[in-house]
Write a protein that holds these residues in place. Structure first.
Motif, mmCIF file in Angstrom:
data_model
loop_
_atom_site.group_PDB
_atom_site.id
_atom_site.type_symbol
_atom_site.label_atom_id
_atom_site.label_comp_id
_atom_site.label_asym_id
_atom_site.label_seq_id
_atom_site.Cartn_x
_atom_site.Cartn_y
_atom_site.Cartn_z
ATOM 1 N N LEU A 118 53.562 32.256 -27.185
ATOM 2 C CA LEU A 118 53.756 33.337 -28.141
ATOM 3 C C LEU A 118 53.598 32.739 -29.532
ATOM 4 O O LEU A 118 54.391 31.898 -29.952
ATOM 5 C CB LEU A 118 55.142 33.970 -27.992
ATOM 6 C CG LEU A 118 55.443 35.104 -28.962
ATOM 7 C CD1 LEU A 118 54.483 36.277 -28.749
ATOM 8 C CD2 LEU A 118 56.880 35.558 -28.810
ATOM 9 N N LEU A 119 52.525 33.150 -30.212
ATOM 10 C CA LEU A 119 52.285 32.682 -31.579
ATOM 11 C C LEU A 119 52.887 33.698 -32.525
ATOM 12 O O LEU A 119 52.746 34.903 -32.337
ATOM 13 C CB LEU A 119 50.782 32.545 -31.838
ATOM 14 C CG LEU A 119 49.992 31.690 -30.848
ATOM 15 C CD1 LEU A 119 48.515 31.713 -31.196
ATOM 16 C CD2 LEU A 119 50.523 30.279 -30.824
ATOM 17 N N SER A 120 53.558 33.214 -33.552
ATOM 18 C CA SER A 120 54.153 34.139 -34.512
ATOM 19 C C SER A 120 53.621 33.855 -35.911
ATOM 20 O O SER A 120 53.231 32.737 -36.233
ATOM 21 C CB SER A 120 55.677 34.039 -34.484
ATOM 22 O OG SER A 120 56.082 32.727 -34.786
ATOM 23 N N ASN A 121 53.587 34.909 -36.717
ATOM 24 C CA ASN A 121 53.106 34.844 -38.104
ATOM 25 C C ASN A 121 51.718 34.191 -38.190
ATOM 26 O O ASN A 121 51.497 33.278 -38.967
ATOM 27 C CB ASN A 121 54.111 34.103 -38.987
ATOM 28 C CG ASN A 121 55.420 34.844 -39.055
ATOM 29 O OD1 ASN A 121 55.452 36.069 -39.073
ATOM 30 N ND2 ASN A 121 56.510 34.104 -39.047
ATOM 31 N N LEU A 122 50.801 34.697 -37.392
ATOM 32 C CA LEU A 122 49.435 34.192 -37.326
ATOM 33 C C LEU A 122 48.639 34.725 -38.515
ATOM 34 O O LEU A 122 48.580 35.933 -38.736
ATOM 35 C CB LEU A 122 48.799 34.639 -36.011
ATOM 36 C CG LEU A 122 47.438 34.129 -35.652
ATOM 37 C CD1 LEU A 122 47.464 32.628 -35.442
ATOM 38 C CD2 LEU A 122 46.933 34.822 -34.394
ATOM 39 N N SER A 123 48.059 33.810 -39.303
ATOM 40 C CA SER A 123 47.242 34.229 -40.447
ATOM 41 C C SER A 123 46.186 33.170 -40.726
ATOM 42 O O SER A 123 46.271 32.044 -40.236
ATOM 43 C CB SER A 123 48.105 34.450 -41.691
ATOM 44 O OG SER A 123 48.657 33.231 -42.130
ATOM 45 N N GLN A 169 52.236 39.428 -36.719
ATOM 46 C CA GLN A 169 53.614 39.004 -36.437
ATOM 47 C C GLN A 169 53.747 38.265 -35.114
ATOM 48 O O GLN A 169 54.409 37.237 -35.044
ATOM 49 C CB GLN A 169 54.555 40.205 -36.468
ATOM 50 C CG GLN A 169 54.612 40.912 -37.815
ATOM 51 C CD GLN A 169 55.061 40.012 -38.950
ATOM 52 O OE1 GLN A 169 55.954 39.199 -38.798
ATOM 53 N NE2 GLN A 169 54.418 40.138 -40.102
ATOM 54 N N GLU A 170 53.125 38.792 -34.045
ATOM 55 C CA GLU A 170 53.200 38.138 -32.737
ATOM 56 C C GLU A 170 51.859 38.267 -32.027
ATOM 57 O O GLU A 170 51.240 39.330 -32.037
ATOM 58 C CB GLU A 170 54.288 38.767 -31.870
ATOM 59 C CG GLU A 170 55.686 38.473 -32.344
ATOM 60 C CD GLU A 170 56.755 38.965 -31.376
ATOM 61 O OE1 GLU A 170 56.457 39.804 -30.491
ATOM 62 O OE2 GLU A 170 57.897 38.509 -31.507
ATOM 63 N N PHE A 171 51.435 37.165 -31.422
ATOM 64 C CA PHE A 171 50.190 37.141 -30.640
ATOM 65 C C PHE A 171 50.498 36.427 -29.329
ATOM 66 O O PHE A 171 50.844 35.251 -29.322
ATOM 67 C CB PHE A 171 49.084 36.422 -31.424
ATOM 68 C CG PHE A 171 47.757 36.427 -30.735
ATOM 69 C CD1 PHE A 171 47.015 37.593 -30.626
ATOM 70 C CD2 PHE A 171 47.237 35.259 -30.210
ATOM 71 C CE1 PHE A 171 45.789 37.595 -29.995
ATOM 72 C CE2 PHE A 171 45.992 35.253 -29.586
ATOM 73 C CZ PHE A 171 45.272 36.424 -29.477
ATOM 74 N N TYR A 172 50.405 37.148 -28.223
ATOM 75 C CA TYR A 172 50.798 36.639 -26.917
ATOM 76 C C TYR A 172 49.577 36.161 -26.142
ATOM 77 O O TYR A 172 48.578 36.871 -26.032
ATOM 78 C CB TYR A 172 51.511 37.753 -26.142
ATOM 79 C CG TYR A 172 51.922 37.368 -24.746
ATOM 80 C CD1 TYR A 172 53.091 36.653 -24.517
ATOM 81 C CD2 TYR A 172 51.137 37.721 -23.658
ATOM 82 C CE1 TYR A 172 53.473 36.300 -23.230
ATOM 83 C CE2 TYR A 172 51.510 37.376 -22.368
ATOM 84 C CZ TYR A 172 52.672 36.664 -22.165
ATOM 85 O OH TYR A 172 53.045 36.309 -20.903
#
Length: 198
Positions: A118-123, A169-172
């Motif tokens: 789970l990746l969070s705050n991906l930019s 915000q979240e990338f699963y």
């Protein structure tokens, strides 16, 4: 022991893997939904945004226009406008991005693990060099003594005035899953050069 005697922390794993040859950058207006059309819950793929046949048609029209403005001869320094960059396009020239139109970067991730990520705050990370346009050419930051601003530096107060950055915000990513995500930037000022850090 997994750690060597001189190591104080475990090695960093480059996860998830990024398939850099599948990365695409789209420069252009945001796609408008037709009446009654629904937006997918996940981010839009550039396949839905970019029409290759229409791009070829516009390129031919652009060449005809440039040739007619130059007594019927296509200038030797002519570069067609590219709105979709990928591993198959000529990426040696800096593309032109229109102020207040999105720059969409599509990145393909692969999770090689047998557990989910789970990746969070991906930019996207970007670097912006303040410059001016002179004689049709952009001056480099060295020629101008120009300032470079990046969103890697949290103390840079100007970054939000220059480029807006979408944050997912979240990338699963499931176990051994390959998935594509689209991130968006928008250039808010004219006199500058924007570089993406991939």
């Amino acid at each position: 022991s997994v750690l060597g005697e001189n190591e104080s922390c475990p090695p960093q794993l480059p996860l998830p893997y990024i398939n850099s040859s599948a990365t695409r950058v789209y420069l252009g207006h945001e796609r408008r939904l037709a009446e009654g059309e629904k937006q997918a819950a996940t981010h839009v793929s550039l396949d839905q945004e970019y029409d290759q046949d229409l791009s070829v048609l516009w390129c031919q029209l652009e060449e005809q226009l440039a040739a007619s403005a130059n007594q019927g001869v296509l200038p030797s320094n002519f570069q067609p406008t590219q709105c979709c960059l990928n591993s198959q396009t000529d990426n040696l020239h800096h593309p032109l991005a229109v102020v207040e139109e999105p720059i969409i970067v599509e990145v393909t991730f692969r999770n090689p693990l047998k557990v989910s990520l789970l990746l969070s705050n991906l930019s996207l990370l970007w670097r912006f060099t303040i410059g001016t346009l002179s004689g049709g050419k952009e001056s480099t930051s060295e020629q101008l003594g120009g300032e470079t601003i990046t969103n890697e530096d949290p103390s840079s107060g100007k970054k939000d005035e220059i480029v807006t950055t979408e944050i997912i915000q979240e990338f699963y990513l499931g176990s051994e899953e390959t998935k594509t995500v689209s991130c968006c930037l928008m250039k808010l000022t004219l006199l500058a050069s924007l570089g993406l850090i991939l």
